[in-house]
Design a protein around this motif. Structure first.
Motif, short mmCIF file in Angstrom:
data_model
loop_
_atom_site.label_atom_id
_atom_site.label_comp_id
_atom_site.label_asym_id
_atom_site.label_seq_id
_atom_site.Cartn_x
_atom_site.Cartn_y
_atom_site.Cartn_z
N PHE A 5 5.96 44.74 53.66
CA PHE A 5 5.77 46.12 53.83
C PHE A 5 6.61 46.99 54.54
CE2 PHE A 5 3.63 50.33 54.68
CZ PHE A 5 2.78 50.47 53.59
N ASN A 6 7.03 46.76 55.63
CA ASN A 6 7.76 47.33 56.57
C ASN A 6 9.11 47.46 56.19
OD1 ASN A 6 5.78 47.97 58.27
ND2 ASN A 6 6.22 46.57 59.61
N ALA A 7 9.70 46.33 55.43
CA ALA A 7 10.95 46.16 55.10
C ALA A 7 11.26 47.09 53.85
CB ALA A 7 11.15 44.61 54.70
N ARG A 32 16.32 40.20 60.86
CA ARG A 32 15.92 41.34 60.09
C ARG A 32 14.75 42.20 60.30
NH1 ARG A 32 17.79 37.98 55.70
NH2 ARG A 32 15.63 37.25 55.37
N GLU A 33 13.74 41.38 61.11
CA GLU A 33 12.42 41.98 61.63
C GLU A 33 12.99 42.86 62.87
OE1 GLU A 33 9.57 39.37 62.27
OE2 GLU A 33 9.56 38.49 60.11
N ALA A 34 13.61 42.11 63.67
CA ALA A 34 14.42 42.88 64.77
C ALA A 34 15.11 44.13 64.65
CB ALA A 34 15.12 41.78 65.79
N ILE A 35 15.79 44.07 63.43
CA ILE A 35 16.70 45.17 62.80
C ILE A 35 15.83 46.33 62.74
CG2 ILE A 35 18.42 45.81 61.17
CD1 ILE A 35 19.83 43.01 61.52
N LEU A 36 14.79 45.91 61.95
CA LEU A 36 14.07 47.25 61.46
C LEU A 36 13.29 47.76 62.64
CD1 LEU A 36 12.42 45.36 58.45
CD2 LEU A 36 14.02 47.32 58.42
N LYS A 37 13.20 46.89 63.56
CA LYS A 37 12.31 47.42 64.80
C LYS A 37 13.20 48.33 65.77
CE LYS A 37 8.99 47.12 67.75
NZ LYS A 37 7.48 47.88 67.51
N ALA A 38 14.59 47.84 65.77
CA ALA A 38 15.39 49.00 66.46
C ALA A 38 15.48 50.19 66.00
CB ALA A 38 16.79 48.22 66.29
N ASP A 39 15.17 50.42 64.51
CA ASP A 39 15.14 51.82 64.00
C ASP A 39 16.36 52.79 64.40
OD1 ASP A 39 14.08 53.73 62.72
OD2 ASP A 39 12.84 54.58 64.27
N VAL A 40 17.58 51.86 63.86
CA VAL A 40 18.82 52.67 64.02
C VAL A 40 19.45 53.27 62.93
CG1 VAL A 40 19.28 51.66 66.33
CG2 VAL A 40 19.91 50.52 64.33
N GLY A 41 18.77 53.18 61.73
CA GLY A 41 19.20 53.18 60.23
C GLY A 41 19.82 52.27 59.67
N ILE A 42 19.71 51.24 60.17
CA ILE A 42 20.24 49.90 59.74
C ILE A 42 19.03 48.84 59.36
CG2 ILE A 42 21.40 47.51 59.99
CD1 ILE A 42 23.37 50.10 59.79
N SER A 43 18.97 48.22 58.08
CA SER A 43 17.96 47.55 57.84
C SER A 43 17.93 46.03 57.42
CB SER A 43 17.13 48.16 56.40
OG SER A 43 18.05 48.31 55.27
#
Length: 449
Positions: free
Chosen positions: A234-236, A66-77
């Motif tokens: 917080f980021n999530a 999940r952290e990696a997905i957020l980091k990718a910043d492609v509109g998917i969380s």
């Protein structure tokens, strides 16, 4: 089924981030074998070859993914798992976390009962705006100020208004002390096969919130592991467009024991301070409290109470409470002389011992014939719980102490527990004559009357 290649433009950046978050052996063994098969709102659906794959990823890799997905910043969380050949999801925790609305919020803390003055009018409007439109303009909302100025009242007012008008939203209110204890508990006291599941459930509890409200964030200073967890939470939430409300005793820039990345994020929304009340606001607060206590207090007494009362609103309220109690105890009208006498030293007679936390504890334990260790302990027996709650109530009524201090004195309890006990006894006194008599008798013992 839609071809895999249709999702490569989204999945490839995510997969690249997986390499930074997942160990090489897990990446080769598990991540390489995942296939993107669908996009479902904010989720990317990944197909696994077997059920055992799905279980391992759910229990071991899910948080890092999940952290990696957020980091990718492609509109998917977030992501979901689907076993090849199956119609249902093998991993769907974020949508089903057994969420329950909070019970640790004081119903009395509303916007209507908050006294607005020049010291707090802007932060009041900001808090009201957040309650009316969560995750709208002000996100995060960071409120800071000294002890007893109304921070807890405002942030709980936000929670109460949202719960009342938008009941479908998931509101999580937590004191920082509680958050720290929960994280430490999952880190050091959880053992065995259920440990990882407990940790994941705790994360999902906070990361699935629509509104997260954290009181006294300064208590995560110098706690690196807790800061790390809160940073990702917080980021999530921000990535999902959820509202965050934080209170503190200092502005973000002065929380120097916090990591810079947290201070930066706290400062990224709206930061407001609550200043000490001016003289006019103090009078307004006293009038409001007197009204709530169904007591008429003359103007000259209100002016007397507002003078030299310091900046702490709780101290101001405490002065009023002592005067009202003295009036009822002596069956005398409230006058300047009575107020001056009641506030002189908080003693019953000249030379008698000053009322303090220990004298309240001693009076309660003596009255109910229980030990101090029982009172401060964790027993849930009715014959212990009621005296403990009465002790909380009396400390709130007779002492000018912050709720956090009272909680620490009574066995390290959270200040929301003290609030609950205070309100519980107040309610019991209205409907239970015996409890009301017990409280009055103990007050008389404390004041040596």
């Amino acid at each position: 089924m839609t071809e895999k290649t249709n999702f490569d433009f989204i999945y490839n950046p995510i997969k690249a981030q997986f390499k930074d978050y997942i160990s090489p052996i897990n990446y080769i063994s598990y991540i390489e074998k995942l296939v993107p098969v669908d996009i479902d709102g904010r989720f990317i659906v990944l197909e696994t070859p077997t059920e055992s794959f799905a279980k391992y990823i759910t229990g071991t890799l899910a948080d890092k993914m999940r952290e990696a997905i957020l980091k990718a910043d492609v509109g998917i969380s977030d992501f979901r798992l689907k076993v090849e050949g199956s119609d249902g999801y093998a991993y769907n925790a974020p949508e089903d976390d057994g969420f329950e609305q909070p019970t640790n919020i004081d119903k009395k803390y509303t916007f209507e009962r908050f006294v607005v003055g020049k010291n707090n009018e802007f932060v009041y409007e900001a808090a009201l705006a957040v309650a009316n439109d969560p995750a709208g303009t002000y996100n995060p909302l960071f409120i800071y100020g000294g002890t007893g100025l109304g921070k807890t009242h405002l942030i709980q007012a936000i929670a109460n208004k949202i719960l009342s008008e938008k009941p479908k939203l998931k509101v999580v209110y937590v004191t920082c002390e509680q958050f720290v204890n929960e994280i430490i508990d999952t880190m050091f006291t959880s053992r065995g096969p259920d440990a990882r599941d407990k940790s994941n459930k705790l994360r999902q509890h906070y990361r699935n919130a629509d509104v997260l409200i954290v009181d006294d964030i300064q208590f995560i200073e110098n706690k690196k592991a807790v800061q790390e967890e809160f940073f990702h939470t917080f980021n999530a939430l921000v990535a999902k467009g959820k509202q965050i409300v934080i209170s503190s005793d200092h502005p973000p820039k002065e929380l120097t024991a916090l990591e810079e990345r947290l201070r930066t994020r706290f400062s990224g929304g709206l930061v407001f301070d609550i200043l000490p009340p001016n003289y006019e606001t103090k009078i307004a607060i006293l009038k409001r409290k007197a009204f709530e206590k169904k007591c008429i207090v003359p103007e000259d007494v209100l002016n007397f109470l507002a003078q030299d009362s310091g900046d702490d609103v709780r101290t101001l309220e405490g002065r009023l409470t002592k005067v009202i109690f003295a009036s009822k105890l002596h069956e005398e009208p409230i006058t300047i002389n009575l107020a001056r006498s009641a506030l002189s030293e908080a003693v019953a007679e000249s030379g008698k011992e000053e009322v303090n936390a220990e004298s309240v504890i001693s009076a309660v334990t003596g009255y109910y014939k229980i030990t101090k260790s029982d009172l401060l302990g964790k027993s849930k027996k009715k014959e212990i719980v009621i005296p403990r709650q009465i002790c909380c109530f009396l400390m709130c009524e007779l002492l000018s102490l912050p709720l956090i201090s009272i909680g620490k004195t009574l066995g390290g309890r959270d200040h929301t527990t003290i609030l609950y006990s205070r309100d519980k006894v107040e309610e019991m006194c209205r409907v239970n004559e015996k409890i009301a008599k017990d409280v009055d008798d103990i007050k008389n013992i404390i004041l040596k009357k």
